[in-house]
Design a protein around this motif. Structure first.
Motif, PDB file in Angstrom:
ATOM      1  N   CYS A 166       0.851  -1.185   0.000  1.00 14.43           N
ATOM      2  CA  CYS A 166       0.000   0.000   0.000  1.00 14.43           C
ATOM      3  C   CYS A 166       0.889   1.238   0.000  1.00 14.43           C
ATOM      4  O   CYS A 166       2.105   1.136   0.148  1.00 14.43           O
ATOM      5  N   ASP A 167       0.264   2.402  -0.152  1.00 14.55           N
ATOM      6  CA  ASP A 167       1.072   3.617  -0.104  1.00 14.55           C
ATOM      7  C   ASP A 167       1.453   3.910   1.349  1.00 14.55           C
ATOM      8  O   ASP A 167       0.840   3.387   2.285  1.00 14.55           O
ATOM      9  N   PRO A 168       2.477   4.729   1.560  1.00 12.17           N
ATOM     10  CA  PRO A 168       2.976   4.984   2.918  1.00 12.17           C
ATOM     11  C   PRO A 168       1.924   5.531   3.888  1.00 12.17           C
ATOM     12  O   PRO A 168       1.963   5.210   5.077  1.00 12.17           O
ATOM     13  N   SER A 169       0.974   6.314   3.405  1.00 10.57           N
ATOM     14  CA  SER A 169      -0.033   6.859   4.319  1.00 10.57           C
ATOM     15  C   SER A 169      -0.967   5.763   4.836  1.00 10.57           C
ATOM     16  O   SER A 169      -1.329   5.746   6.021  1.00 10.57           O
ATOM     17  N   ILE A 170      -1.360   4.844   3.980  1.00 12.77           N
ATOM     18  CA  ILE A 170      -2.209   3.729   4.398  1.00 12.77           C
ATOM     19  C   ILE A 170      -1.416   2.794   5.313  1.00 12.77           C
ATOM     20  O   ILE A 170      -1.930   2.300   6.316  1.00 12.77           O
ATOM     21  N   ARG A 171      -0.163   2.595   4.997  1.00 14.88           N
ATOM     22  CA  ARG A 171       0.712   1.780   5.843  1.00 14.88           C
ATOM     23  C   ARG A 171       0.769   2.361   7.253  1.00 14.88           C
ATOM     24  O   ARG A 171       0.680   1.639   8.239  1.00 14.88           O
ATOM     25  N   ALA A 172       0.884   3.682   7.335  1.00 11.24           N
ATOM     26  CA  ALA A 172       0.924   4.337   8.647  1.00 11.24           C
ATOM     27  C   ALA A 172      -0.391   4.141   9.403  1.00 11.24           C
ATOM     28  O   ALA A 172      -0.383   3.939  10.622  1.00 11.24           O
ATOM     29  N   LEU A 173      -1.517   4.184   8.693  1.00 15.48           N
ATOM     30  CA  LEU A 173      -2.811   3.943   9.342  1.00 15.48           C
ATOM     31  C   LEU A 173      -2.914   2.509   9.864  1.00 15.48           C
ATOM     32  O   LEU A 173      -3.429   2.276  10.960  1.00 15.48           O
ATOM     33  N   ILE A 174      -2.412   1.542   9.098  1.00 19.40           N
ATOM     34  CA  ILE A 174      -2.443   0.151   9.543  1.00 19.40           C
ATOM     35  C   ILE A 174      -1.601  -0.016  10.804  1.00 19.40           C
ATOM     36  O   ILE A 174      -2.011  -0.671  11.760  1.00 19.40           O
ATOM     37  N   VAL A 175      -0.431   0.602  10.818  1.00 21.18           N
ATOM     38  CA  VAL A 175       0.424   0.532  12.009  1.00 21.18           C
ATOM     39  C   VAL A 175      -0.275   1.185  13.192  1.00 21.18           C
ATOM     40  O   VAL A 175      -0.233   0.677  14.318  1.00 21.18           O
ATOM     41  N   LYS A 176      -0.983   2.294  12.958  1.00 24.21           N
ATOM     42  CA  LYS A 176      -1.729   2.974  14.026  1.00 24.21           C
ATOM     43  C   LYS A 176      -2.835   2.067  14.564  1.00 24.21           C
ATOM     44  O   LYS A 176      -3.027   1.951  15.779  1.00 24.21           O
ATOM     45  N   ILE A 177      -3.567   1.412  13.676  1.00 24.92           N
ATOM     46  CA  ILE A 177      -4.617   0.479  14.100  1.00 24.92           C
ATOM     47  C   ILE A 177      -3.993  -0.636  14.938  1.00 24.92           C
ATOM     48  O   ILE A 177      -4.529  -1.031  15.968  1.00 24.92           O
ATOM     49  N   ASP A 178      -2.837  -1.110  14.516  1.00 23.79           N
ATOM     50  CA  ASP A 178      -2.164  -2.178  15.240  1.00 23.79           C
ATOM     51  C   ASP A 178      -1.700  -1.728  16.621  1.00 23.79           C
ATOM     52  O   ASP A 178      -1.700  -2.526  17.562  1.00 23.79           O
ATOM     53  N   THR A 179      -1.331  -0.474  16.788  1.00 25.62           N
ATOM     54  CA  THR A 179      -0.886  -0.012  18.107  1.00 25.62           C
ATOM     55  C   THR A 179      -2.028  -0.072  19.125  1.00 25.62           C
ATOM     56  O   THR A 179      -1.768  -0.213  20.312  1.00 25.62           O
ATOM     57  N   ILE A 233      -2.374  -7.279  14.592  1.00 23.95           N
ATOM     58  CA  ILE A 233      -2.538  -7.187  13.140  1.00 23.95           C
ATOM     59  C   ILE A 233      -1.201  -7.346  12.427  1.00 23.95           C
ATOM     60  O   ILE A 233      -1.033  -8.222  11.589  1.00 23.95           O
ATOM     61  N   VAL A 234      -0.256  -6.497  12.760  1.00 19.25           N
ATOM     62  CA  VAL A 234       1.059  -6.548  12.131  1.00 19.25           C
ATOM     63  C   VAL A 234       1.872  -7.628  12.825  1.00 19.25           C
ATOM     64  O   VAL A 234       1.937  -7.681  14.060  1.00 19.25           O
ATOM     65  N   ILE A 235       2.468  -8.493  12.026  1.00 18.40           N
ATOM     66  CA  ILE A 235       3.300  -9.564  12.588  1.00 18.40           C
ATOM     67  C   ILE A 235       4.608  -8.958  13.058  1.00 18.40           C
ATOM     68  O   ILE A 235       5.272  -8.218  12.321  1.00 18.40           O
ATOM     69  N   GLN A 236       4.953  -9.256  14.289  1.00 16.87           N
ATOM     70  CA  GLN A 236       6.165  -8.710  14.891  1.00 16.87           C
ATOM     71  C   GLN A 236       7.174  -9.825  15.122  1.00 16.87           C
ATOM     72  O   GLN A 236       6.803 -10.941  15.461  1.00 16.87           O
ATOM     73  N   ILE A 237       8.420  -9.478  14.943  1.00 14.39           N
ATOM     74  CA  ILE A 237       9.518 -10.405  15.201  1.00 14.39           C
ATOM     75  C   ILE A 237      10.428  -9.752  16.225  1.00 14.39           C
ATOM     76  O   ILE A 237      10.882  -8.624  16.035  1.00 14.39           O
ATOM     77  N   ASN A 238      10.659 -10.438  17.327  1.00 17.08           N
ATOM     78  CA  ASN A 238      11.514  -9.906  18.389  1.00 17.08           C
ATOM     79  C   ASN A 238      11.048  -8.539  18.872  1.00 17.08           C
ATOM     80  O   ASN A 238      11.847  -7.635  19.069  1.00 17.08           O
ATOM     81  N   SER A 239       9.733  -8.363  19.027  1.00 14.11           N
ATOM     82  CA  SER A 239       9.125  -7.125  19.532  1.00 14.11           C
ATOM     83  C   SER A 239       9.272  -5.931  18.592  1.00 14.11           C
ATOM     84  O   SER A 239       9.020  -4.808  18.974  1.00 14.11           O
ATOM     85  N   PHE A 240       9.684  -6.148  17.381  1.00 17.20           N
ATOM     86  CA  PHE A 240       9.779  -5.073  16.396  1.00 17.20           C
ATOM     87  C   PHE A 240       8.808  -5.353  15.267  1.00 17.20           C
ATOM     88  O   PHE A 240       8.663  -6.492  14.826  1.00 17.20           O
ATOM     89  N   ILE A 241       8.141  -4.316  14.795  1.00 15.21           N
ATOM     90  CA  ILE A 241       7.233  -4.483  13.662  1.00 15.21           C
ATOM     91  C   ILE A 241       8.055  -4.915  12.457  1.00 15.21           C
ATOM     92  O   ILE A 241       9.119  -4.368  12.183  1.00 15.21           O
ATOM     93  N   GLN A 242       7.551  -5.920  11.763  1.00 16.92           N
ATOM     94  CA  GLN A 242       8.245  -6.410  10.580  1.00 16.92           C
ATOM     95  C   GLN A 242       8.044  -5.402   9.452  1.00 16.92           C
ATOM     96  O   GLN A 242       7.038  -5.401   8.770  1.00 16.92           O
ATOM     97  N   GLU A 243       9.000  -4.495   9.318  1.00 17.80           N
ATOM     98  CA  GLU A 243       8.929  -3.450   8.307  1.00 17.80           C
ATOM     99  C   GLU A 243       9.794  -3.857   7.122  1.00 17.80           C
ATOM    100  O   GLU A 243      11.004  -3.962   7.237  1.00 17.80           O
ATOM    101  N   LEU A 244       9.150  -4.079   6.009  1.00 20.10           N
ATOM    102  CA  LEU A 244       9.871  -4.492   4.818  1.00 20.10           C
ATOM    103  C   LEU A 244      10.393  -3.277   4.068  1.00 20.10           C
ATOM    104  O   LEU A 244      11.538  -3.241   3.662  1.00 20.10           O
ATOM    105  N   ASP A 245       9.527  -2.296   3.868  1.00 23.82           N
ATOM    106  CA  ASP A 245       9.897  -1.003   3.291  1.00 23.82           C
ATOM    107  C   ASP A 245       8.727  -0.051   3.501  1.00 23.82           C
ATOM    108  O   ASP A 245       7.815  -0.364   4.257  1.00 23.82           O
ATOM    109  N   ASP A 246       8.745   1.098   2.838  1.00 20.65           N
ATOM    110  CA  ASP A 246       7.700   2.109   3.063  1.00 20.65           C
ATOM    111  C   ASP A 246       6.330   1.721   2.530  1.00 20.65           C
ATOM    112  O   ASP A 246       5.342   2.382   2.839  1.00 20.65           O
TER     113      ASP A 246
END
Length: 71
Positions: free
Chosen positions: A4-17, A22-35
């Motif tokens: 998705c575009d970066p703004s939608i990505r940011a909304l998904i991360v916000k929903i996950d907080t 929702i967002v799969i985390q590895i070692n307590s860090f959000i799995q961020e692939l890119d923007d």
């Protein structure tokens, strides 16, 4: 994986907080692939779509809303 575009990505991360499931985390860090990509729980896709639609609808200007208030 969601693309998705970066703004939608940011909304998904916000929903996950708020939910932390929702967002799969590895070692307590959000799995961020890119923007524009996130690794998410596939069973949450419909929920994410509904939440994004709700959030975007709240933040969309609709001139018909003003007409209804005046009438």
């Amino acid at each position: 994986m969601v693309e998705c575009d970066p703004s939608i990505r940011a909304l998904i991360v916000k929903i996950d907080t708020d939910r932390h499931d929702i967002v799969i985390q590895i070692n307590s860090f959000i799995q961020e692939l890119d923007d524009t990509h996130l690794l998410i729980d596939g069973s949450k896709v419909d929920f994410i779509k509904a939440e994004l639609n709700r959030i975007l609808a709240e933040n969309t200007y609709n001139p018909l809303d003003e007409e209804e208030e005046v009438a």
